[in-house]
Design a protein around this motif. Sequence first.
Motif, mmCIF file in Angstrom:
data_model
loop_
_atom_site.group_PDB
_atom_site.id
_atom_site.type_symbol
_atom_site.label_atom_id
_atom_site.label_comp_id
_atom_site.label_asym_id
_atom_site.label_seq_id
_atom_site.Cartn_x
_atom_site.Cartn_y
_atom_site.Cartn_z
ATOM 1 N N LYS A 94 76.511 -37.647 21.554
ATOM 2 C CA LYS A 94 76.257 -37.454 22.986
ATOM 3 C C LYS A 94 76.893 -36.160 23.476
ATOM 4 C CE LYS A 94 75.589 -42.191 24.663
ATOM 5 N NZ LYS A 94 76.151 -43.277 25.509
ATOM 6 N N LEU A 109 71.206 -43.660 21.236
ATOM 7 C CA LEU A 109 72.556 -43.315 21.680
ATOM 8 C C LEU A 109 73.088 -44.283 22.737
ATOM 9 C CD1 LEU A 109 72.392 -39.398 21.879
ATOM 10 C CD2 LEU A 109 72.936 -40.862 19.940
ATOM 11 N N SER A 111 74.808 -33.002 24.782
ATOM 12 C CA SER A 111 75.068 -32.495 26.128
ATOM 13 C C SER A 111 75.376 -30.997 26.103
ATOM 14 C CB SER A 111 76.242 -33.263 26.746
ATOM 15 O OG SER A 111 76.534 -32.776 28.033
ATOM 16 N N THR A 148 78.255 -42.041 17.850
ATOM 17 C CA THR A 148 77.372 -41.941 19.012
ATOM 18 C C THR A 148 78.013 -41.103 20.107
ATOM 19 O OG1 THR A 148 76.406 -44.115 18.534
ATOM 20 C CG2 THR A 148 76.115 -43.255 20.755
ATOM 21 N N LYS A 149 79.300 -41.301 20.324
ATOM 22 C CA LYS A 149 80.010 -40.524 21.340
ATOM 23 C C LYS A 149 79.999 -39.040 20.992
ATOM 24 C CE LYS A 149 84.462 -40.297 23.742
ATOM 25 N NZ LYS A 149 85.832 -40.855 23.823
#
Length: 334
Positions: free
Chosen positions: A102, A74, A106, A98-99
């Motif tokens: 993430k 990531l 999270s 990837t964003k």
Amino acid sequence: MIKTFLIERRSWILVFLFQQCFILLIAYIDSAIPFKPVLYIVYLSLIMFTIFVVIRCHKETKFYKSLEEWENNLDVTSINDPESPFETIIERSITGQTKQLKQTASQNRLMLENEKDELMAWIHEVKTPLTAMHLIIERMEDQSFKSSLSYEWLRIHLLLDQQLHQKRISFIENDLSLETIQLKSLIFKEIRDLQSWCIQKGIGFDIQLETAEVLSDAKWLSFIIRQLLTNAIKYSETSDIVIKSYEQNDRTHLEVKDFGRGIDPKDISRIFDKGFTSTTKHHDHASTGMGLYLAKKAAKPLLIHMNVHSTPNMGTSFTLTFPKRNEFVNIISV
């Protein structure tokens, strides 16, 4: 990567080679066209095309090499900047995914932490009525009824304790406090806590402590020994459990040996696996398959090696081998 590039561009290369062969064929058939000048032109074209392919190979594979070396963790900063429209499309797609990953990770981490905190808070809340229940049981006069309730209370207490340590074990490195531990007092406390269960099953203890103390973490060592004792009591009937400590090769060894039903040889390599119970007694619903798994996991950061020997219908022996004192530098430096 060069081979991959040539395979990727093989259609272009084949078209160019076919074109050059076609020009030579026309010059060879048509006598009005001088063959040698055309051959010379084709030769120069091949040289220029080869140089072009080499340059493009270096330029185009640079981006894809960074993708190949990307560890997929990531972190997209290690990927080279795109230098063509297609590379830009790929880079945008990877960055966007990837964003999103993430953000999802999270959110999941936050939800997991909240669930863990809520569960630990619930466990601590449940301990209050359990303590009150234990005091009530202690005041009971009917010994038979008292013994049965004490056993059931102990089962609930051990399951809650196991669940609490299971949630804490993920950050055990931050919870370690090394000290010199008196084995006698620690082992006797664990035996006292399991007394009602032992009385019900007619189990006694033969304690032989040649080595009186070890350097470890008291809370987690208690948990490991508790799992070994409960495992020994669970699979034993009207027999003694031998607990002994001794020095060998400058290391302290603590052995817990029972004379119960033992472990099938084909199960020995799996007893520390998460959720594994048994293949011979698979109908045994009393086992959760978590005790030895958590004990093994707790022993690892303490540098304690766990070894097991067992013979079916003869008994099982678990041995804890403690590290040398200078090896605890590895723990302290974590």
